[in-house]
Motif scaffolding. Structure first.
Motif, PDB file in Angstrom:
ATOM      1  N   LEU A  75       0.819  -1.216   0.000  1.00 13.51           N
ATOM      2  CA  LEU A  75       0.000   0.000   0.000  1.00 13.51           C
ATOM      3  C   LEU A  75       0.854   1.267   0.000  1.00 13.51           C
ATOM      4  CD1 LEU A  75      -2.817   1.359   0.267  1.00 13.51           C
ATOM      5  CD2 LEU A  75      -2.567   1.118   2.746  1.00 13.51           C
ATOM      6  N   PHE A  76       0.483   2.207  -0.883  1.00 14.02           N
ATOM      7  CA  PHE A  76       1.135   3.508  -1.000  1.00 14.02           C
ATOM      8  C   PHE A  76       0.046   4.577  -0.979  1.00 14.02           C
ATOM      9  CE2 PHE A  76       3.593   0.281  -3.064  1.00 14.02           C
ATOM     10  CZ  PHE A  76       4.910   0.566  -2.761  1.00 14.02           C
ATOM     11  N   THR A  77       0.280   5.676  -0.252  1.00 15.08           N
ATOM     12  CA  THR A  77      -0.716   6.748  -0.182  1.00 15.08           C
ATOM     13  C   THR A  77      -0.052   8.110  -0.322  1.00 15.08           C
ATOM     14  OG1 THR A  77      -0.583   6.971   2.229  1.00 15.08           O
ATOM     15  CG2 THR A  77      -2.226   5.425   1.371  1.00 15.08           C
ATOM     16  N   LYS A  78      -0.871   9.091  -0.708  1.00 16.27           N
ATOM     17  CA  LYS A  78      -0.446  10.489  -0.663  1.00 16.27           C
ATOM     18  C   LYS A  78      -1.689  11.352  -0.542  1.00 16.27           C
ATOM     19  CE  LYS A  78      -0.094  11.845  -5.547  1.00 16.27           C
ATOM     20  NZ  LYS A  78       0.798  12.391  -6.583  1.00 16.27           N
ATOM     21  N   GLN A  79      -1.480  12.589  -0.070  1.00 18.56           N
ATOM     22  CA  GLN A  79      -2.582  13.537   0.094  1.00 18.56           C
ATOM     23  C   GLN A  79      -2.194  14.859  -0.537  1.00 18.56           C
ATOM     24  OE1 GLN A  79      -3.799  14.017   4.167  1.00 18.56           O
ATOM     25  NE2 GLN A  79      -3.800  11.825   4.553  1.00 18.56           N
ATOM     26  N   GLU A  80      -3.182  15.544  -1.099  1.00 21.22           N
ATOM     27  CA  GLU A  80      -2.987  16.888  -1.627  1.00 21.22           C
ATOM     28  C   GLU A  80      -4.047  17.782  -1.024  1.00 21.22           C
ATOM     29  OE1 GLU A  80      -3.094  16.681  -5.897  1.00 21.22           O
ATOM     30  OE2 GLU A  80      -1.166  15.643  -6.013  1.00 21.22           O
ATOM     31  N   GLN A  81      -3.629  18.892  -0.472  1.00 24.34           N
ATOM     32  CA  GLN A  81      -4.550  19.851   0.141  1.00 24.34           C
ATOM     33  C   GLN A  81      -5.269  20.619  -0.958  1.00 24.34           C
ATOM     34  OE1 GLN A  81      -4.601  19.832   3.599  1.00 24.34           O
ATOM     35  NE2 GLN A  81      -6.443  21.070   3.452  1.00 24.34           N
ATOM     36  N   LEU A  82      -6.596  20.728  -0.866  1.00 29.00           N
ATOM     37  CA  LEU A  82      -7.372  21.474  -1.855  1.00 29.00           C
ATOM     38  C   LEU A  82      -7.678  22.886  -1.369  1.00 29.00           C
ATOM     39  CD1 LEU A  82      -9.868  18.748  -3.098  1.00 29.00           C
ATOM     40  CD2 LEU A  82      -7.873  19.653  -4.260  1.00 29.00           C
ATOM     41  N   ASP A  83      -8.226  22.980  -0.177  1.00 25.46           N
ATOM     42  CA  ASP A  83      -8.494  24.268   0.436  1.00 25.46           C
ATOM     43  C   ASP A  83      -8.275  24.096   1.931  1.00 25.46           C
ATOM     44  OD1 ASP A  83     -10.852  23.086   1.494  1.00 25.46           O
ATOM     45  OD2 ASP A  83     -12.013  23.710  -0.240  1.00 25.46           O
ATOM     46  N   SER A  84      -8.799  24.985   2.734  1.00 22.10           N
ATOM     47  CA  SER A  84      -8.514  24.912   4.169  1.00 22.10           C
ATOM     48  C   SER A  84      -9.034  23.653   4.845  1.00 22.10           C
ATOM     49  CB  SER A  84      -9.071  26.149   4.871  1.00 22.10           C
ATOM     50  OG  SER A  84     -10.481  26.191   4.712  1.00 22.10           O
ATOM     51  N   ARG A  85     -10.041  23.013   4.303  1.00 19.38           N
ATOM     52  CA  ARG A  85     -10.615  21.847   4.979  1.00 19.38           C
ATOM     53  C   ARG A  85     -10.592  20.563   4.161  1.00 19.38           C
ATOM     54  NH1 ARG A  85     -15.902  23.849   8.251  1.00 19.38           N
ATOM     55  NH2 ARG A  85     -14.920  25.620   9.262  1.00 19.38           N
ATOM     56  N   ARG A  86     -10.421  20.678   2.865  1.00 23.51           N
ATOM     57  CA  ARG A  86     -10.544  19.497   2.011  1.00 23.51           C
ATOM     58  C   ARG A  86      -9.201  19.016   1.505  1.00 23.51           C
ATOM     59  NH1 ARG A  86     -16.022  18.708  -0.710  1.00 23.51           N
ATOM     60  NH2 ARG A  86     -14.880  16.815  -0.966  1.00 23.51           N
ATOM     61  N   LYS A  87      -9.125  17.702   1.295  1.00 22.15           N
ATOM     62  CA  LYS A  87      -7.930  17.061   0.753  1.00 22.15           C
ATOM     63  C   LYS A  87      -8.346  16.040  -0.296  1.00 22.15           C
ATOM     64  CE  LYS A  87      -6.099  16.587   5.321  1.00 22.15           C
ATOM     65  NZ  LYS A  87      -5.519  15.706   6.300  1.00 22.15           N
ATOM     66  N   THR A  88      -7.429  15.771  -1.201  1.00 23.72           N
ATOM     67  CA  THR A  88      -7.582  14.637  -2.104  1.00 23.72           C
ATOM     68  C   THR A  88      -6.654  13.554  -1.578  1.00 23.72           C
ATOM     69  OG1 THR A  88      -7.979  16.089  -3.993  1.00 23.72           O
ATOM     70  CG2 THR A  88      -7.394  13.815  -4.475  1.00 23.72           C
ATOM     71  N   ILE A  89      -7.210  12.366  -1.407  1.00 24.17           N
ATOM     72  CA  ILE A  89      -6.437  11.233  -0.903  1.00 24.17           C
ATOM     73  C   ILE A  89      -6.264  10.229  -2.045  1.00 24.17           C
ATOM     74  CG2 ILE A  89      -6.383   9.321   0.743  1.00 24.17           C
ATOM     75  CD1 ILE A  89      -8.126  11.131   2.573  1.00 24.17           C
ATOM     76  N   PHE A  90      -5.014   9.839  -2.293  1.00 24.04           N
ATOM     77  CA  PHE A  90      -4.683   8.875  -3.324  1.00 24.04           C
ATOM     78  C   PHE A  90      -4.165   7.603  -2.650  1.00 24.04           C
ATOM     79  CE2 PHE A  90      -3.991  13.103  -4.974  1.00 24.04           C
ATOM     80  CZ  PHE A  90      -4.562  13.076  -6.225  1.00 24.04           C
ATOM     81  N   ARG A  91      -4.586   6.458  -3.169  1.00 27.82           N
ATOM     82  CA  ARG A  91      -4.149   5.176  -2.610  1.00 27.82           C
ATOM     83  C   ARG A  91      -3.857   4.215  -3.766  1.00 27.82           C
ATOM     84  NH1 ARG A  91      -8.717   3.180  -0.152  1.00 27.82           N
ATOM     85  NH2 ARG A  91      -8.886   1.354  -1.449  1.00 27.82           N
ATOM     86  N   ILE A  92      -2.681   3.623  -3.735  1.00 28.92           N
ATOM     87  CA  ILE A  92      -2.314   2.620  -4.742  1.00 28.92           C
ATOM     88  C   ILE A  92      -1.941   1.343  -4.008  1.00 28.92           C
ATOM     89  CG2 ILE A  92      -0.623   1.939  -6.491  1.00 28.92           C
ATOM     90  CD1 ILE A  92      -0.495   4.793  -7.372  1.00 28.92           C
ATOM     91  N   GLU A  93      -2.521   0.239  -4.441  1.00 27.33           N
ATOM     92  CA  GLU A  93      -2.163  -1.076  -3.898  1.00 27.33           C
ATOM     93  C   GLU A  93      -1.570  -1.903  -5.028  1.00 27.33           C
ATOM     94  OE1 GLU A  93      -4.804  -2.954  -0.917  1.00 27.33           O
ATOM     95  OE2 GLU A  93      -6.164  -1.318  -1.460  1.00 27.33           O
ATOM     96  N   VAL A  94      -0.425  -2.510  -4.765  1.00 24.24           N
ATOM     97  CA  VAL A  94       0.261  -3.337  -5.745  1.00 24.24           C
ATOM     98  C   VAL A  94       0.479  -4.702  -5.105  1.00 24.24           C
ATOM     99  CG1 VAL A  94       2.298  -3.574  -7.199  1.00 24.24           C
ATOM    100  CG2 VAL A  94       1.443  -1.294  -6.614  1.00 24.24           C
TER     101      VAL A  94
END
Length: 194
Positions: A75-94
């Motif tokens: 499992l690999f993850t990362k997050q990107e902040q969109l605004d003060s409260r929201r995030k985009t969460i990415f998840r890759i499973e290999v």
């Protein structure tokens, strides 16, 4: 009936059977060619820079260069902040085993209040290419029966989906997961050799 007429009938039957066998052989060759082309495409489709054929020892480096953090061996993850409260969460499973390989990619929004918009936004460009490639493999150039069994929805800039977001069997070895929208995506490729 005379002997010459019998010979002519036998030749005609042999010719007809020959044409039928050639036609069936041509269809089988065409199906094999189509299957080989599909296998080749599925082997090369890249999800976040990795394909089902990427050597296992290269995956960590490729995903690390994109800002992913390794959570465990698969499992690999990362997050990107969109605004003060929201995030985009990415998840890759290999997952690599002796008999199978699988890559799954998930993107979702987190935090804040979800507002419904009248205007649907397009799928992010980096996912659009992958979604279109997989949609073509799953839903393009297949019979209407296969499209129905695979729950193929009409593709659009705002939504590309098949199998209602679950893995769809393409043949005895390949399965594809495909659900892409602006707000979330679930994309995957599975190869099983059992």
């Amino acid at each position: 009936m005379n002997l010459q007429n019998e010979d002519n009938i036998k030749r005609s039957i042999k010719l007809i059977l020959g044409f039928i066998l050639l036609s069936l052989g041509g269809m089988a060759a065409s199906n094999a060619s189509s299957s080989n082309q599909r296998n080749s495409l599925l082997n090369t489709v890249e999800i976040s820079g990795i394909s089902i054929t990427t050597p296992q020892d290269e995956i960590v480096g490729i995903l690390d260069n994109q800002g992913y953090t390794q959570v465990n061996s698969t499992l690999f993850t990362k997050q990107e902040q969109l605004d003060s409260r929201r995030k985009t969460i990415f998840r890759i499973e290999v997952e690599y085993t002796a008999n199978s390989r699988q890559i799954t990619y998930h993107r979702s929004l987190s935090g804040g209040r979800v507002k419904s918009s009248v205007e649907e936004k397009p799928i992010p460009a980096n996912e659009m290419k992958i979604a279109q490639q997989l949609y073509q493999i799953v839903c393009g150039n297949v019979s209407e029966t296969d499209k129905a069994e695979r729950s193929c929805e009409p593709a659009a800039l705002t939504r590309i989906q098949a199998g209602q977001g679950r893995f769809v069997d393409i043949d005895d070895h390949w399965s594809v997961q495909l659900s892409a929208t602006a707000s979330s995506s679930a994309i995957g490729i599975r190869f099983t050799d059992e």
